[in-house]
Design an enzyme around this catalytic site. Structure first.
Site, short mmCIF file in Angstrom:
data_model
loop_
_atom_site.label_atom_id
_atom_site.label_comp_id
_atom_site.label_asym_id
_atom_site.label_seq_id
_atom_site.Cartn_x
_atom_site.Cartn_y
_atom_site.Cartn_z
N LYS A 295 0.87 -1.18 0.00
CA LYS A 295 0.00 0.00 0.00
C LYS A 295 0.90 1.22 0.00
O LYS A 295 2.05 1.15 0.46
CB LYS A 295 -0.87 0.00 1.26
CG LYS A 295 -2.09 0.89 1.15
CD LYS A 295 -3.25 0.19 0.47
CE LYS A 295 -4.37 1.15 0.15
NZ LYS A 295 -5.57 0.46 -0.36
N ASP B 25 -6.90 4.29 -4.79
CA ASP B 25 -7.59 4.19 -3.50
C ASP B 25 -8.19 5.58 -3.28
O ASP B 25 -8.39 6.32 -4.26
CB ASP B 25 -6.61 3.79 -2.37
CG ASP B 25 -7.31 3.43 -1.06
OD1 ASP B 25 -7.89 2.34 -0.97
OD2 ASP B 25 -7.30 4.26 -0.12
P1 NDP Z 1 -12.75 7.84 -3.34
O1 NDP Z 1 -11.68 8.82 -3.12
O2 NDP Z 1 -13.27 7.63 -4.71
O3 NDP Z 1 -14.00 8.20 -2.40
C1 NDP Z 1 -13.86 8.27 -1.03
C2 NDP Z 1 -15.18 8.71 -0.43
O4 NDP Z 1 -15.12 8.59 0.98
C3 NDP Z 1 -15.52 10.15 -0.71
O5 NDP Z 1 -16.90 10.30 -0.74
C4 NDP Z 1 -14.91 10.87 0.49
O6 NDP Z 1 -15.50 12.11 0.79
C5 NDP Z 1 -15.19 9.89 1.59
N1 NDP Z 1 -14.16 10.02 2.63
C6 NDP Z 1 -12.83 9.80 2.48
N2 NDP Z 1 -12.17 10.06 3.62
C7 NDP Z 1 -13.12 10.44 4.49
C8 NDP Z 1 -13.07 10.83 5.84
N3 NDP Z 1 -11.91 10.87 6.52
N4 NDP Z 1 -14.23 11.13 6.44
C9 NDP Z 1 -15.41 11.09 5.76
N5 NDP Z 1 -15.51 10.72 4.47
C10 NDP Z 1 -14.39 10.41 3.85
O7 NDP Z 1 -12.21 6.48 -2.70
P2 NDP Z 1 -12.71 4.98 -2.94
O8 NDP Z 1 -14.17 4.96 -3.20
O9 NDP Z 1 -11.79 4.36 -3.90
O10 NDP Z 1 -12.41 4.32 -1.52
C11 NDP Z 1 -13.37 4.27 -0.47
C12 NDP Z 1 -12.99 3.18 0.51
O11 NDP Z 1 -12.93 1.92 -0.18
C13 NDP Z 1 -11.62 3.34 1.16
O12 NDP Z 1 -11.67 2.81 2.47
C14 NDP Z 1 -10.72 2.45 0.31
O13 NDP Z 1 -9.57 2.02 1.00
C15 NDP Z 1 -11.68 1.30 0.05
N6 NDP Z 1 -11.33 0.46 -1.10
C16 NDP Z 1 -11.22 0.99 -2.34
C17 NDP Z 1 -10.92 0.18 -3.42
C18 NDP Z 1 -10.89 0.69 -4.80
O14 NDP Z 1 -10.81 -0.14 -5.73
N7 NDP Z 1 -10.99 1.98 -5.05
C19 NDP Z 1 -10.64 -1.26 -3.23
C20 NDP Z 1 -10.89 -1.74 -1.88
C21 NDP Z 1 -11.19 -0.89 -0.87
P3 NDP Z 1 -14.65 13.46 0.50
O15 NDP Z 1 -14.72 13.64 -0.98
O16 NDP Z 1 -15.36 14.51 1.26
O17 NDP Z 1 -13.27 13.22 1.01
#
Ligand code: NDP
Length: 453
Positions: free
Chosen positions: A126, A166
């Protein structure tokens, strides 16, 4: 807690101070594995878990870049190469101001078990940076990505370490990172996944994590002879994972009623239809706006701003059958978990990594709901990254149907491994133990065979 686990945790905390997320992730796995290590003293003697906890290599580097006004910024870049016993390091890059060593170590540690579960040959890694892409121009994001890859390129490669996206790293960032790698190395190889379709990407990769989480929930429901059809679902986040979770819920006849970002959440009791989801995708992926705009556009929805002082999140107090936390770590605490169970939620499939605190996990396990931890439920993303790597190696592209069928099949197999491992070790229905044990055994066997390295 067994004395083995408490001694191990004391040592982990002493050696890795101020890394609470890493301690949390290790604690959960160690608790699950204590039954395995009792049955397999050879793994304890070989210090397999102690070795998995220690990253094989940890890279930390300076990332200086210049903004549009000519001001200079210095961010910190990381790559954790956690374990390569069963394949090249594989795991995403996160760009978010909260990124630090402890958070990336927890993610890299979980990735080792998750990648093992996918049945594909991928080790765990990571990385990322405390860079915040929010509010930056495309040119600023490009310059940052180029500066980041200006160091990372020395340490990654198609057979060594293959990063992906991510939080904060989507198609745009992967494009800039890949362009810089290609220039510096003078080679076109599958060094990153999540690439665009015209330059080595795989169909279904953007959809894979969300689709996979919903497939996993469907498999869990099938153990009770039920389907997702007709179920009301809570989804948090509004990024990549959340968007495609909603899309698949809709396709399977469920109804998603919430989405969120760090500022707040929307609740749309009418459901987030395909048309409304298209609005969210444009809002988040192109206009890079806030989820509050959804409630301005659709009068059926209400918006609730995040209350930083609150001890629970109102999103998790809504009546529903299923929950898909898809934002970030520790977004469901013990109280949120109690509220979910109280309001009828009996299926939780984690799209995000470690979105539930240890207290919350215990609430779900005690209530005996269908609780699919992130390691298993969100493994579809990295699994499809593995399929992108295979296509790159063969210099072929599979059709949408072919990749989706393989993804679905992998999710079914992950579910089956969790069920079998949890049953074999005396805790049927406990997907946390199932995922940790099944993921661990494959890595442990590979490490035993390869000697003390
Ligand atoms: P994105 O950046 O596309 O979206 C993240 C979302 O979560 C946004 O809506 C963001 O809001 C919100 N968010 C992020 N940090 C915070 C925080 N500290 N508090 C509140 N809201 C938050 O990321 P992904 O959709 O790719 O990832 C989301 C989750 O899924 C993560 O935990 C990631 O590790 C996990 N994941 C992702 C994979 C992938 O293929 N992308 C694979 C496996 C797991 P804002 O815009 O306001 O920050």
């Amino acid at each position: 807690m067994s004395s083995y686990v408490s001694d191990l945790m004391a040592s982990v905390k002493a050696k890795n101070p101020a890394e609470p997320e890493f301690h949390q992730a290790v604690q959960e796995v160690a608790d699950s594995l204590s039954i395995v290590l009792e049955k397999h003293p050879e793994y304890r003697r070989a210090k397999i878990l102690e070795r998995i906890i220690e990253p094989e290599r940890l890279l930390m580097f300076r990332v200086p870049w210049v903004d549009d006004r000519g001001d200079i910024h210095v961010n910190r870049g990381f790559r954790i190469q956690m374990n390569s016993a069963i394949g090249p390091y594989k795991g995403g890059l996160r760009f978010h101001p909260s990124v630090n060593l402890g958070i990336l170590k927890f993610l890299a540690f979980e990735q080792v078990f998750k990648n093992s579960l996918t049945t594909l040959p991928m080790g765990g890694g990571k990385g990322g940076s405390d860079f915040d892409p929010k509010g930056k121009s495309d040119n600023e994001v490009m310059r940052f990505c180029q500066a980041f890859m200006g160091e990372l390129f020395r340490h990654v490669g198609a057979d060594t370490d293959v990063p992906a996206g991510d939080i904060g790293v989507g198609g745009r960032e992967i494009g800039y990172l890949f362009g810089m790698y290609r220039k510096l190395r003078n080679e076109f190889t599958g060094v990153l996944t999540g690439k665009g379709l015209t330059w080595g990407g795989s169909l279904i990769r953007p959809e894979a994590t969300g689709y996979g989480a919903v497939y996993f929930a469907s498999e869990m429901l099938a153990t009770r002879s039920q389907k997702l059809e007709g179920k009301t679902c809570l989804v948090s986040g509004s990024g990549n994972v959340a968007q495609y979770t909603v899309e698949k819920i809709n396709q399977l006849g469920g109804k998603a009623i919430t989405l969120s970002d760090s500022n707040g959440f929307i609740h749309d009791p009418d459901g987030i239809s395909a048309e409304k989801l298209a609005f969210v995708m444009d809002l988040k992926n192109n206009r890079r706006g806030r989820i509050a705009e959804y409630a301005d556009k659709y009068k059926s929805a209400t918006y609730t701003a995040t209350d930083a002082a609150a001890t629970s999140n109102a999103l998790w107090s809504l009546k529903a059958h299923c929950a898909f936390p898809s934002a970030t770590q520790n977004e469901i605490n013990g109280r949120d978990a109690e509220n979910l169970v109280k309001n009828g939620v009996y299926v939780v499939a984690e799209g995000a990594n470690m979105p539930t605190t240890l207290e919350g996990v215990n609430v779900f396990l005690e209530a005996k709901i269908l609780y699919g931890p992130g390691k298993a439920a969100n493994a579809g993303g990295v699994a499809t990254s593995g399929l992108e790597m295979s296509q790159n190696s063969m210099r072929l592209s599979w059709s949408r149907e072919e990749v989706d069928t393989r993804l679905h099949d992998i999710m079914r197999r992950i579910h089956k491994s969790c069920v079998e491992a949890s049953t074999a070790y005396g805790t049927p229905g406990n997907y946390v133990n199932g995922a940790n044990i099944a993921g661990f055994l494959k890595v442990a066997q590979a490490m035993m065979a390869q000697g003390i390295v």
